[in-house]
Design an enzyme around this catalytic site. Structure first.
Site, short mmCIF file in Angstrom:
data_model
loop_
_atom_site.label_atom_id
_atom_site.label_comp_id
_atom_site.label_asym_id
_atom_site.label_seq_id
_atom_site.Cartn_x
_atom_site.Cartn_y
_atom_site.Cartn_z
N GLY A 36 -15.21 -5.89 -112.26
CA GLY A 36 -13.94 -6.58 -112.53
C GLY A 36 -13.25 -5.98 -113.74
O GLY A 36 -13.43 -6.42 -114.87
N SER B 63 -11.51 -6.36 -121.15
CA SER B 63 -12.94 -6.41 -121.47
C SER B 63 -13.54 -5.00 -121.52
O SER B 63 -14.49 -4.74 -122.27
CB SER B 63 -13.69 -7.29 -120.47
OG SER B 63 -13.33 -6.96 -119.14
N ASP C 90 -13.72 -1.79 -109.81
CA ASP C 90 -12.66 -2.68 -109.32
C ASP C 90 -11.95 -1.97 -108.18
O ASP C 90 -11.75 -0.75 -108.24
CB ASP C 90 -11.67 -2.98 -110.45
CG ASP C 90 -10.85 -4.24 -110.23
OD1 ASP C 90 -10.24 -4.38 -109.16
OD2 ASP C 90 -10.82 -5.08 -111.13
N GLY D 165 -6.62 -6.71 -107.05
CA GLY D 165 -6.53 -8.09 -107.51
C GLY D 165 -7.42 -9.03 -106.74
O GLY D 165 -7.78 -8.78 -105.59
N SER E 282 -16.65 -3.84 -104.82
CA SER E 282 -17.91 -3.98 -105.55
C SER E 282 -19.13 -3.75 -104.65
O SER E 282 -20.05 -3.01 -105.00
CB SER E 282 -17.95 -5.38 -106.18
OG SER E 282 -19.20 -5.63 -106.74
N HIS F 189 -13.96 -14.29 -107.91
CA HIS F 189 -14.59 -15.59 -108.17
C HIS F 189 -14.71 -16.46 -106.91
O HIS F 189 -15.04 -17.63 -106.98
CB HIS F 189 -13.81 -16.34 -109.26
CG HIS F 189 -13.96 -15.71 -110.61
ND1 HIS F 189 -14.73 -14.60 -110.84
CD2 HIS F 189 -13.46 -16.04 -111.82
CE1 HIS F 189 -14.69 -14.27 -112.12
NE2 HIS F 189 -13.91 -15.13 -112.74
N ASP G 192 -17.55 -10.01 -113.89
CA ASP G 192 -16.29 -10.73 -114.03
C ASP G 192 -15.36 -10.29 -112.90
O ASP G 192 -14.21 -9.93 -113.10
CB ASP G 192 -15.66 -10.42 -115.40
CG ASP G 192 -14.47 -11.32 -115.71
OD1 ASP G 192 -14.35 -12.39 -115.09
OD2 ASP G 192 -13.67 -10.94 -116.58
C1 LIG Z 1 -10.99 -11.74 -113.65
S1 LIG Z 1 -10.42 -10.13 -113.27
C2 LIG Z 1 -11.31 -9.13 -114.43
C3 LIG Z 1 -10.84 -9.31 -115.84
C4 LIG Z 1 -11.39 -8.30 -116.83
N1 LIG Z 1 -12.84 -8.29 -116.84
C5 LIG Z 1 -10.87 -8.58 -118.21
O1 LIG Z 1 -11.48 -9.37 -118.95
O2 LIG Z 1 -9.84 -8.03 -118.60
C6 LIG Z 1 -11.24 -9.83 -111.75
C7 LIG Z 1 -11.02 -8.45 -111.16
O3 LIG Z 1 -11.98 -8.30 -110.12
C8 LIG Z 1 -11.42 -7.51 -109.09
N2 LIG Z 1 -12.15 -7.81 -107.86
C9 LIG Z 1 -12.20 -8.98 -107.19
N3 LIG Z 1 -13.01 -8.90 -106.12
C10 LIG Z 1 -13.48 -7.62 -106.11
C11 LIG Z 1 -14.36 -6.90 -105.25
N4 LIG Z 1 -14.93 -7.49 -104.20
N5 LIG Z 1 -14.60 -5.61 -105.53
C12 LIG Z 1 -14.02 -5.00 -106.60
N6 LIG Z 1 -13.20 -5.63 -107.46
C13 LIG Z 1 -12.93 -6.92 -107.22
C14 LIG Z 1 -9.96 -7.88 -109.04
O4 LIG Z 1 -9.21 -6.81 -108.49
C15 LIG Z 1 -9.67 -8.17 -110.52
O5 LIG Z 1 -9.07 -7.06 -111.14
#
Ligand SMILES: C[S@@+](CC[C@H](N)C(=O)[O-])C[C@H]1O[C@@H](n2cnc3c(N)ncnc32)[C@H](O)[C@@H]1O
Length: 193
Positions: free
Chosen positions: A26, A32, A53, A57, A106, A126, A123
């Site tokens: 994420g 982060s 990632d 989104g 992921s 969700h 992260d």
């Molecule tokens: C909550 S954000 C991450 C925030 C980041 N860690 C920060 O603190 O700045 C969640 C991210 O997970 C990515 N994401 C969601 N599901 C995913 C998946 N199955 N595989 C890869 N990336 C994923 C989204 O594209 C998003 O950018």
């Protein structure tokens, strides 16, 4: 990510990064990743952080949802693309040597991953399936003595969504492979026994 949670991530990453790479699931726009990359810079040597990632989104980032930011949509294809902003963020922070982007889903990355991780920060998505995939796909790669850090863990349903708590945090503890060493805000830090 509030500053105190970012500082916590930085502190544990500095402690662990001399043992091997860290990996974040994420990336989003790189906030982060900057804390983790700064820790790698502090740790020195060959310390690096991989950040995974697909850059399209999460569910809650899509148009019509609560956390949508229209400026992150690639107009040509009508989909979110956070990769350009992430790249600018990491460059501005002077961390291009330390932070390595892995662009993909992921689960598709974790199934081919083999390198033991000194620290795993989850992260990502969700929703239920992404949380299950992240737990199953990534936690086996945390090395003994390594750390599993989970964001957005809310034991009280009134405070936030369930999957990081029910499908990552609780199973990790129940597995007997991890023990909790610190909790701050919605962050939980578990050590691989
Ligand atoms: C909550 S954000 C991450 C925030 C980041 N860690 C920060 O603190 O700045 C969640 C991210 O997970 C990515 N994401 C969601 N599901 C995913 C998946 N199955 N595989 C890869 N990336 C994923 C989204 O594209 C998003 O950018």
């Amino acid at each position: 990510m509030p500053p105190d949670e970012g500082d916590l991530l930085f502190r544990y990453a500095v402690e662990r990064l001399s043992h091997g790479p860290a990996l974040e699931v994420g990336t989003y726009c790189g906030k982060s990743a900057v804390y983790l990359g700064a820790a790698a810079q502090r740790a020195g040597g060959e310390a690096v952080v991989f950040t995974v990632d697909h850059h399209r989104g999460s569910e809650e980032n899509q148009a019509g949802w609560e956390h949508h930011d229209g400026s992150l949509v690639d107009e040509e294809i009508g989909l979110m693309d956070t990769l350009p902003v992430f790249r600018r963020t990491v460059r501005a922070a002077g961390l291009e040597e330390q932070v390595i982007a892995v662009v993909g889903r992921s689960r598709a990355v974790s199934r081919w991953w083999t390198t033991p991780l000194s620290l795993l920060f989850i992260d990502g998505g969700h929703g239920e399936q992404p949380a299950r995939d992240d737990y199953e796909g990534w936690t086996p790669h945390v090395m003994p003595g390594g750390l599993l850090v989970i964001h957005d863990v809310f034991p009280d349903p009134a405070e936030g969504g369930r999957p990081p708590y029910e499908l990552i945090y609780l199973p990790a503890l129940a597995s007997g492979r991890f023990e909790e060493i610190e909790a701050l805000g919605s962050m939980r830090v578990l050590r691989r026994v």
